[in-house]
Design an enzyme around this catalytic site. Sequence first.
Site, PDB file in Angstrom:
ATOM      1  N   ARG A  77       0.960  -1.084  -0.066  1.00 58.88           N
ATOM      2  CA  ARG A  77       0.002  -0.100   0.172  1.00 58.88           C
ATOM      3  C   ARG A  77       0.970   1.193   0.143  1.00 58.88           C
ATOM      4  O   ARG A  77       0.461   2.281  -0.434  1.00 58.88           O
ATOM      5  CB  ARG A  77      -0.934  -0.103   1.112  1.00 58.88           C
ATOM      6  CG  ARG A  77      -1.868  -0.920   0.961  1.00 58.88           C
ATOM      7  CD  ARG A  77      -2.866  -1.300   2.270  1.00 58.88           C
ATOM      8  NE  ARG A  77      -3.712  -2.179   2.406  1.00 58.88           N
ATOM      9  CZ  ARG A  77      -4.095  -3.186   3.403  1.00 58.88           C
ATOM     10  NH1 ARG A  77      -3.763  -2.917   4.563  1.00 58.88           N
ATOM     11  NH2 ARG A  77      -5.128  -4.053   3.278  1.00 58.88           N
ATOM     12  N   ARG A  94      -0.117   0.128  13.151  1.00 62.68           N
ATOM     13  CA  ARG A  94      -0.359  -1.326  13.141  1.00 62.68           C
ATOM     14  C   ARG A  94      -1.303  -1.516  14.325  1.00 62.68           C
ATOM     15  O   ARG A  94      -1.976  -0.672  14.831  1.00 62.68           O
ATOM     16  CB  ARG A  94       1.024  -2.075  13.858  1.00 62.68           C
ATOM     17  CG  ARG A  94       2.239  -1.915  12.571  1.00 62.68           C
ATOM     18  CD  ARG A  94       3.345  -2.693  13.223  1.00 62.68           C
ATOM     19  NE  ARG A  94       4.267  -2.759  12.287  1.00 62.68           N
ATOM     20  CZ  ARG A  94       4.369  -3.623  11.276  1.00 62.68           C
ATOM     21  NH1 ARG A  94       3.466  -4.685  11.031  1.00 62.68           N
ATOM     22  NH2 ARG A  94       5.114  -3.613  10.350  1.00 62.68           N
ATOM     23  N   GLY A  95      -1.848  -3.073  14.561  1.00 59.74           N
ATOM     24  CA  GLY A  95      -2.967  -3.257  15.612  1.00 59.74           C
ATOM     25  C   GLY A  95      -3.987  -3.910  14.633  1.00 59.74           C
ATOM     26  O   GLY A  95      -4.098  -3.923  13.556  1.00 59.74           O
ATOM     27  N   ASN A  96      -5.010  -4.509  15.546  1.00 56.15           N
ATOM     28  CA  ASN A  96      -6.098  -4.958  14.752  1.00 56.15           C
ATOM     29  C   ASN A  96      -6.890  -3.643  14.296  1.00 56.15           C
ATOM     30  O   ASN A  96      -6.508  -2.486  14.402  1.00 56.15           O
ATOM     31  CB  ASN A  96      -6.853  -5.881  15.867  1.00 56.15           C
ATOM     32  CG  ASN A  96      -7.162  -5.096  17.053  1.00 56.15           C
ATOM     33  OD1 ASN A  96      -7.474  -4.060  17.077  1.00 56.15           O
ATOM     34  ND2 ASN A  96      -7.370  -5.798  18.056  1.00 56.15           N
ATOM     35  N   THR A  99      -8.091  -1.230  17.021  1.00 55.66           N
ATOM     36  CA  THR A  99      -7.026  -0.165  17.207  1.00 55.66           C
ATOM     37  C   THR A  99      -6.540   0.865  16.103  1.00 55.66           C
ATOM     38  O   THR A  99      -6.491   1.876  16.358  1.00 55.66           O
ATOM     39  CB  THR A  99      -5.785  -1.127  17.566  1.00 55.66           C
ATOM     40  OG1 THR A  99      -5.986  -2.058  18.696  1.00 55.66           O
ATOM     41  CG2 THR A  99      -4.545  -0.138  17.977  1.00 55.66           C
ATOM     42  N   ARG A 100      -6.697   0.215  14.765  1.00 60.30           N
ATOM     43  CA  ARG A 100      -6.363   1.145  13.730  1.00 60.30           C
ATOM     44  C   ARG A 100      -7.574   2.300  13.768  1.00 60.30           C
ATOM     45  O   ARG A 100      -7.228   3.547  13.499  1.00 60.30           O
ATOM     46  CB  ARG A 100      -6.152   0.274  12.551  1.00 60.30           C
ATOM     47  CG  ARG A 100      -4.975  -0.588  12.498  1.00 60.30           C
ATOM     48  CD  ARG A 100      -4.664  -1.159  11.421  1.00 60.30           C
ATOM     49  NE  ARG A 100      -3.753  -2.369  11.392  1.00 60.30           N
ATOM     50  CZ  ARG A 100      -3.180  -2.714  10.399  1.00 60.30           C
ATOM     51  NH1 ARG A 100      -3.284  -2.232   9.177  1.00 60.30           N
ATOM     52  NH2 ARG A 100      -2.606  -3.714  10.511  1.00 60.30           N
TER      53      ARG A 100
END
Length: 259
Positions: A77, A94-96, A99-100
């Site tokens: 991306r 980052r993160g799930n 979280t994003r």
Amino acid sequence: KGLFTSELEADLRANRTDCAVHSLKDLPTADPEGLTVVALLEREDPRDALVVTQGSMVRSLADLPFGARIGTSSLRRRAQLLALRPDLDVAELRGNVGTRLRKIDEGQVDAALLAAAGLKRLGLGDRIVSLLDPPEWLSAPGQGAIAIQSRTDDAPMRALLEQLDHAPTRRATTAERALLAALEGGCQVPIGAAVVQDAEGLMLHACIADLAGRTVLRGMQRVNDSAPAEAGVTLAEQLLADGAGEILDQLRATGGGLV
């Protein structure tokens, strides 16, 4: 590669489970010894999605102001963003999914690119302000597909799970992942691939880019329904002939990164 799958596969090998469910794009292109992808569920939307801070008037990549801060953890991306908009500040995100989205709404970034499939499956499709369409923008090979893995020697379980296999999804993802396997050579790189239906059938589109998005090689190849992997291999050979090998060498020299 395989970071999110190894524990599930260990349980499967140890007979603690009968099958494992994975996001296909997280799986290495080669089956591990003793295991196989026995079924692919019908694919969700494979495209990438633009998500912005709630209340923002931005509705496309073109709407982003000069120098806007865009979050993503994907080199694929990042490369495509910088190729389109070199003015953007592409930041690590980052993160799930939850979280994003929180980081977006807290203003840590102005916008982010996420997989549409994950947002839709979590009931968060309303956060999508635009979808990035192929062939201009290419998602990860296999994106949006769910893979069911079993032991190769477990014939009863394989027979049961094979009934879940969705032939169009397998055909498209086989072509995409054959390209990835032929290009990657063990180095994780910014590769995009998507099979698109047109008036004449299926067409595989692909791109490979350097990390800065300054060089983006593109190509396409008609997919043979009865042998979809051939399209991926042929297109990989075309891209290598066009200079993809130099990009791969550069990425290996710098350690590569996450697709």
